[in-house]
Design a protein around this motif. Sequence first.
Motif, PDB file in Angstrom:
ATOM      1  N   GLN A  73     -36.916  27.034 -14.662  1.00 60.78           N
ATOM      2  CA  GLN A  73     -37.537  26.258 -15.552  1.00 60.78           C
ATOM      3  C   GLN A  73     -37.266  25.080 -14.664  1.00 60.78           C
ATOM      4  O   GLN A  73     -38.502  24.236 -14.673  1.00 60.78           O
ATOM      5  CB  GLN A  73     -36.869  25.681 -16.403  1.00 60.78           C
ATOM      6  N   ARG A  74     -36.674  25.091 -13.395  1.00 62.44           N
ATOM      7  CA  ARG A  74     -36.819  23.875 -12.686  1.00 62.44           C
ATOM      8  C   ARG A  74     -37.926  23.556 -11.193  1.00 62.44           C
ATOM      9  O   ARG A  74     -38.967  22.553 -11.366  1.00 62.44           O
ATOM     10  CB  ARG A  74     -35.382  23.615 -11.490  1.00 62.44           C
ATOM     11  N   ASP A  75     -38.480  24.740 -11.282  1.00 62.49           N
ATOM     12  CA  ASP A  75     -39.857  25.358 -10.635  1.00 62.49           C
ATOM     13  C   ASP A  75     -41.065  24.443 -12.100  1.00 62.49           C
ATOM     14  O   ASP A  75     -41.808  23.495 -10.649  1.00 62.49           O
ATOM     15  CB  ASP A  75     -40.449  25.822 -10.194  1.00 62.49           C
ATOM     16  N   LEU A  76     -40.859  25.083 -12.668  1.00 60.05           N
ATOM     17  CA  LEU A  76     -41.950  25.198 -13.296  1.00 60.05           C
ATOM     18  C   LEU A  76     -42.086  23.344 -13.916  1.00 60.05           C
ATOM     19  O   LEU A  76     -42.150  22.705 -14.280  1.00 60.05           O
ATOM     20  CB  LEU A  76     -41.378  25.636 -14.881  1.00 60.05           C
ATOM     21  N   THR A  77     -40.987  22.870 -14.475  1.00 60.31           N
ATOM     22  CA  THR A  77     -41.085  21.250 -14.462  1.00 60.31           C
ATOM     23  C   THR A  77     -41.274  20.891 -13.274  1.00 60.31           C
ATOM     24  O   THR A  77     -41.902  19.910 -13.136  1.00 60.31           O
ATOM     25  CB  THR A  77     -39.002  21.122 -14.627  1.00 60.31           C
ATOM     26  N   TYR A  78     -41.307  21.116 -12.066  1.00 61.89           N
ATOM     27  CA  TYR A  78     -42.206  20.382 -10.792  1.00 61.89           C
ATOM     28  C   TYR A  78     -43.074  20.223 -10.565  1.00 61.89           C
ATOM     29  O   TYR A  78     -44.116  19.688 -11.391  1.00 61.89           O
ATOM     30  CB  TYR A  78     -41.289  20.892  -9.862  1.00 61.89           C
ATOM     31  N   GLN A  79     -43.833  21.872 -11.682  1.00 67.52           N
ATOM     32  CA  GLN A  79     -45.198  22.163 -11.203  1.00 67.52           C
ATOM     33  C   GLN A  79     -45.889  21.097 -12.233  1.00 67.52           C
ATOM     34  O   GLN A  79     -47.604  20.781 -12.322  1.00 67.52           O
ATOM     35  CB  GLN A  79     -45.141  23.451 -11.693  1.00 67.52           C
ATOM     36  N   LYS A  80     -45.320  21.171 -13.724  1.00 68.21           N
ATOM     37  CA  LYS A  80     -45.442  20.219 -14.992  1.00 68.21           C
ATOM     38  C   LYS A  80     -45.949  19.160 -14.287  1.00 68.21           C
ATOM     39  O   LYS A  80     -46.617  17.641 -14.445  1.00 68.21           O
ATOM     40  CB  LYS A  80     -44.505  20.767 -15.866  1.00 68.21           C
ATOM     41  N   GLN A  81     -44.426  18.074 -13.711  1.00 65.44           N
ATOM     42  CA  GLN A  81     -44.999  16.860 -12.977  1.00 65.44           C
ATOM     43  C   GLN A  81     -45.746  17.048 -11.666  1.00 65.44           C
ATOM     44  O   GLN A  81     -46.562  15.534 -12.120  1.00 65.44           O
ATOM     45  CB  GLN A  81     -43.494  16.236 -11.922  1.00 65.44           C
ATOM     46  N   ILE A  82     -46.045  17.162 -11.343  1.00 63.65           N
ATOM     47  CA  ILE A  82     -47.382  17.461 -10.586  1.00 63.65           C
ATOM     48  C   ILE A  82     -48.739  17.605 -10.323  1.00 63.65           C
ATOM     49  O   ILE A  82     -49.858  16.521 -10.909  1.00 63.65           O
ATOM     50  CB  ILE A  82     -47.000  18.687  -8.884  1.00 63.65           C
ATOM     51  N   LEU A  83     -49.039  18.716 -11.913  1.00 65.43           N
ATOM     52  CA  LEU A  83     -50.183  18.322 -12.755  1.00 65.43           C
ATOM     53  C   LEU A  83     -50.679  16.994 -13.133  1.00 65.43           C
ATOM     54  O   LEU A  83     -51.623  17.047 -14.000  1.00 65.43           O
ATOM     55  CB  LEU A  83     -50.658  19.759 -13.666  1.00 65.43           C
ATOM     56  N   ALA A  84     -49.106  16.847 -14.091  1.00 63.56           N
ATOM     57  CA  ALA A  84     -49.155  15.106 -14.608  1.00 63.56           C
ATOM     58  C   ALA A  84     -49.997  13.941 -13.854  1.00 63.56           C
ATOM     59  O   ALA A  84     -50.572  13.338 -14.192  1.00 63.56           O
ATOM     60  CB  ALA A  84     -47.715  15.110 -15.118  1.00 63.56           C
ATOM     61  N   ASP A  85     -49.422  14.455 -12.470  1.00 63.78           N
ATOM     62  CA  ASP A  85     -49.894  13.871 -11.612  1.00 63.78           C
ATOM     63  C   ASP A  85     -51.174  13.396 -11.465  1.00 63.78           C
ATOM     64  O   ASP A  85     -52.012  12.487 -11.240  1.00 63.78           O
ATOM     65  CB  ASP A  85     -49.293  13.218 -10.249  1.00 63.78           C
ATOM     66  N   GLU A  86     -51.372  15.133 -10.962  1.00 62.09           N
ATOM     67  CA  GLU A  86     -52.550  15.427 -10.522  1.00 62.09           C
ATOM     68  C   GLU A  86     -53.667  14.808 -11.969  1.00 62.09           C
ATOM     69  O   GLU A  86     -55.122  14.068 -11.724  1.00 62.09           O
ATOM     70  CB  GLU A  86     -53.269  15.997 -10.689  1.00 62.09           C
ATOM     71  N   LEU A  87     -53.454  14.692 -12.897  1.00 61.05           N
ATOM     72  CA  LEU A  87     -54.519  14.789 -14.726  1.00 61.05           C
ATOM     73  C   LEU A  87     -54.661  13.368 -14.333  1.00 61.05           C
ATOM     74  O   LEU A  87     -55.214  12.520 -14.707  1.00 61.05           O
ATOM     75  CB  LEU A  87     -53.767  14.967 -15.412  1.00 61.05           C
ATOM     76  N   ALA A  88     -53.239  12.592 -14.324  1.00 61.95           N
ATOM     77  CA  ALA A  88     -53.700  11.087 -13.831  1.00 61.95           C
ATOM     78  C   ALA A  88     -54.514  10.686 -13.224  1.00 61.95           C
ATOM     79  O   ALA A  88     -55.131   9.509 -13.158  1.00 61.95           O
ATOM     80  CB  ALA A  88     -52.090  10.226 -13.795  1.00 61.95           C
ATOM     81  N   GLY A  89     -54.620  11.135 -12.097  1.00 62.74           N
ATOM     82  CA  GLY A  89     -55.215  10.945 -11.197  1.00 62.74           C
ATOM     83  C   GLY A  89     -57.166  10.706 -11.144  1.00 62.74           C
ATOM     84  O   GLY A  89     -58.207  10.420 -11.160  1.00 62.74           O
ATOM     85  N   LEU A  90     -57.304  11.905 -11.677  1.00 64.31           N
ATOM     86  CA  LEU A  90     -58.408  12.409 -12.075  1.00 64.31           C
ATOM     87  C   LEU A  90     -58.995  11.818 -13.349  1.00 64.31           C
ATOM     88  O   LEU A  90     -60.234  11.638 -13.491  1.00 64.31           O
ATOM     89  CB  LEU A  90     -58.811  14.187 -12.594  1.00 64.31           C
ATOM     90  N   SER A  91     -58.037  11.431 -14.045  1.00 59.77           N
ATOM     91  CA  SER A  91     -58.442  10.853 -15.064  1.00 59.77           C
ATOM     92  C   SER A  91     -58.660   8.869 -14.875  1.00 59.77           C
ATOM     93  O   SER A  91     -58.318   8.119 -16.192  1.00 59.77           O
ATOM     94  CB  SER A  91     -57.656  10.631 -16.609  1.00 59.77           C
ATOM     95  N   SER A  92     -58.050   8.593 -13.731  1.00 55.88           N
ATOM     96  CA  SER A  92     -58.343   6.675 -13.752  1.00 55.88           C
ATOM     97  C   SER A  92     -59.466   6.591 -13.035  1.00 55.88           C
ATOM     98  O   SER A  92     -60.782   7.052 -13.204  1.00 55.88           O
ATOM     99  CB  SER A  92     -57.518   6.979 -11.899  1.00 55.88           C
ATOM    100  N   PRO A  93     -59.599   5.242 -13.600  1.00 59.99           N
ATOM    101  CA  PRO A  93     -61.029   4.406 -13.500  1.00 59.99           C
ATOM    102  C   PRO A  93     -61.913   5.023 -12.818  1.00 59.99           C
ATOM    103  O   PRO A  93     -63.222   4.899 -12.449  1.00 59.99           O
ATOM    104  CB  PRO A  93     -61.254   3.451 -14.022  1.00 59.99           C
ATOM    105  N   GLN A  94     -61.319   4.680 -11.338  1.00 62.44           N
ATOM    106  CA  GLN A  94     -61.916   4.758 -10.017  1.00 62.44           C
ATOM    107  C   GLN A  94     -62.172   6.236  -9.804  1.00 62.44           C
ATOM    108  O   GLN A  94     -63.319   5.854  -9.262  1.00 62.44           O
ATOM    109  CB  GLN A  94     -60.891   4.626  -8.601  1.00 62.44           C
ATOM    110  N   TYR A  95     -61.223   7.082 -10.002  1.00 65.33           N
ATOM    111  CA  TYR A  95     -62.271   8.940  -9.997  1.00 65.33           C
ATOM    112  C   TYR A  95     -63.468   8.471 -11.192  1.00 65.33           C
ATOM    113  O   TYR A  95     -64.487   9.565 -10.360  1.00 65.33           O
ATOM    114  CB  TYR A  95     -61.159  10.030 -10.509  1.00 65.33           C
ATOM    115  N   LEU A  96     -63.147   8.513 -11.792  1.00 66.13           N
ATOM    116  CA  LEU A  96     -64.273   8.036 -12.657  1.00 66.13           C
ATOM    117  C   LEU A  96     -65.951   6.833 -12.776  1.00 66.13           C
ATOM    118  O   LEU A  96     -67.071   8.125 -12.618  1.00 66.13           O
ATOM    119  CB  LEU A  96     -64.088   7.593 -14.329  1.00 66.13           C
TER     120      LEU A  96
END
Length: 190
Positions: A73-96
Amino acid sequence: MSTAPAVHPLRRPVDAPERRLHAVAEPDRKRRPKLLYGIIALLGAFAITGAQMALSVLITQTSYDIAELTSQQRDLTYQKQILADELAGLSSPQYLAANAAALGMVIDETPAYLRLSDGAVIGAEEAAGTVSSVDAIGRGAVENALISETPLVTAPDATIAGDPVTAEEMGLAADTPLPVTDGLPTPATR
């Protein structure tokens, strides 16, 4: 003085109770303990001990399973946070904007608006040129660390991270600060 004879009350003779004891002709055989009861008692004790041991092993195994699931569960929480950070970066106005620039879209500095009531065009009626005033694929004003090395969707060989321009490349002295052309300059740290 005369002494009177002592008077004792008369007692009735007590009838002796009948004795109930009688002679036995032959003694009974000596009773042996039942072997079956002993075996059942021993088997019951072994069964209780075995059940306690089995429950102890199961509880211990369950504790290990809970520890392993907590770790997962701890590892999956870390992965979830990493994926949330990647999603935030990919949805940023600069990337778009970088993906839009890779597709050939440009930012028009003089936008035009369409008035819905009569269909009139307000502003410049000509389309923007082929060169944009903002370089989204090259050196950005502030580099986004979440997506600096992420390839663009529309141009897999390009990223938003460009090589920083040095003062020597611009023909300036080394101690001269870079001119601000498209936002705040980022310091070069080594």
